[in-house]
Design a protein around this motif. Structure first.
Motif, PDB file in Angstrom:
ATOM      1  N   ILE A 291      -7.799   1.529   3.167  1.00 26.56           N
ATOM      2  CA  ILE A 291      -8.209   0.627   2.081  1.00 26.56           C
ATOM      3  C   ILE A 291      -7.749   1.201   0.745  1.00 26.56           C
ATOM      4  N   ASN A 292      -6.718   0.589   0.171  1.00 25.52           N
ATOM      5  CA  ASN A 292      -6.182   1.106  -1.096  1.00 25.52           C
ATOM      6  C   ASN A 292      -6.951   0.532  -2.297  1.00 25.52           C
ATOM      7  N   THR A 293      -6.598   0.999  -3.476  1.00 28.38           N
ATOM      8  CA  THR A 293      -7.314   0.622  -4.704  1.00 28.38           C
ATOM      9  C   THR A 293      -7.286  -0.878  -4.951  1.00 28.38           C
ATOM     10  N   LYS A 294      -6.104  -1.480  -4.782  1.00 30.09           N
ATOM     11  CA  LYS A 294      -5.953  -2.907  -5.060  1.00 30.09           C
ATOM     12  C   LYS A 294      -6.828  -3.734  -4.116  1.00 30.09           C
ATOM     13  N   GLU A 295      -6.802  -3.390  -2.837  1.00 30.81           N
ATOM     14  CA  GLU A 295      -7.586  -4.132  -1.840  1.00 30.81           C
ATOM     15  C   GLU A 295      -9.084  -3.961  -2.094  1.00 30.81           C
ATOM     16  N   PHE A 296      -9.475  -2.765  -2.493  1.00 31.33           N
ATOM     17  CA  PHE A 296     -10.890  -2.501  -2.752  1.00 31.33           C
ATOM     18  C   PHE A 296     -11.374  -3.314  -3.960  1.00 31.33           C
ATOM     19  N   LYS A 297     -10.546  -3.391  -5.002  1.00 29.76           N
ATOM     20  CA  LYS A 297     -10.927  -4.128  -6.207  1.00 29.76           C
ATOM     21  C   LYS A 297     -10.997  -5.634  -5.958  1.00 29.76           C
ATOM     22  N   THR A 298     -10.001  -6.169  -5.243  1.00 26.19           N
ATOM     23  CA  THR A 298      -9.990  -7.621  -4.975  1.00 26.19           C
ATOM     24  C   THR A 298     -11.018  -8.007  -3.922  1.00 26.19           C
TER      25      THR A 298
END
Length: 257
Positions: free
Chosen positions: A85-92
């Motif tokens: 789970i990368n930063t972008k996926e976690f934020k969205t």
């Protein structure tokens, strides 16, 4: 006393850090599919917090994660996938996952040693049914235009497809494909009937002209009839005469050039 204060401060900071990590966790949504088809019943495991869910009929799921967690996607018929789970996926709060189907290893196949057991004998298909090649099936589907099709006007049942295909040239193209296909089948039969050595040593055909001579043979109606009838004796008789004529014609062409 100073030591105790420092220790207490470090303990407090560590506690705050742990609390911060817990508060950072959030529930994200996702969808599992394979080649664009949603997958139901896929097991999704968060390997960091051992939280596990299963995808629904739409391939959708929801699971509690932290940034950097690793999700494991598994099912009987699909290759296991580990997803970071990368930063972008976690934020969205959304992820899309595509799984690869497992390759199925087939059991060893044995060729039927009982040629008397056929689909016709077993009643699966009617006996003496006309077997069409792929090209013949396409021509049959397109319809071969005949003047009798115009009589359908009188009965109110005019066959439009054969007429349109005849006008567009598609029928002519399909007929040519059938002819080419038939020649290819004859070539395969001929190539299994005689070895290259027979052409070179017995028939005295030049190595560069063996394939051309084979095409020459399947243009002869008598030879084709023998080939279709699996009459090897007659094929051997006829091919000698065809080879003599072929070599003579080649020699004449060479002299003219």
């Amino acid at each position: 006393m100073k030591y105790n204060f420092t220790f207490s401060l470090l303990f407090l900071l560590a506690s705050v850090g742990v609390t911060a990590q817990v508060t950072l966790a959030k529930r994200i949504k996702g969808q599992v599919s394979s080649n664009g088809i949603p997958l139901e019943g896929i097991n999704i495991l968060n390997t960091s917090n051992i939280n596990m869910v299963v995808s629904d009929s739409n391939g959708s799921f929801s699971i509690l994660v932290n940034e950097g967690d690793i999700l494991s996607f598994s099912a009987v018929n699909y290759e296991t996938l580990r997803k970071y789970i990368n930063t972008k996926e976690f934020k969205t709060g959304n992820i899309l996952v595509d799984l690869t189907p497992k390759s199925i290893e087939l059991n060893e196949v044995f060729i039927n040693t009982r040629p008397d057991i056929t689909a016709e004998n077993l009643g699966i298909i009617p006996k003496n049914q006309i077997k069409l090649t792929p090209a013949e099936r396409k021509l049959q589907t397109a319809g071969d235009f005949k003047p009798t099709h115009l009589l359908g006007v009188l009965g109110g049942a005019l066959a439009v497809d054969p007429i349109l295909n005849a006008i567009s040239g598609r029928t002519k193209m399909l007929k040519k494909a059938v002819s080419v296909e038939k020649k290819e089948f004859l070539m395969l039969k001929l190539q299994t009937l005689f070895e290259d050595k027979y052409y070179l040593e017995t028939l005295k055909i030049s190595k560069d002209y063996v394939r051309g001579f084979q095409y020459y043979c399947i243009e002869d109606p008598d030879f084709v009839a023998s080939l279709k009838g699996k009459n090897k004796t007659m094929c051997m008789f006829l091919i000698v005469g065809l080879a003599t004529k072929f070599n003579k014609d080649k020699a004449t062409d060479t002299e003219v050039q």
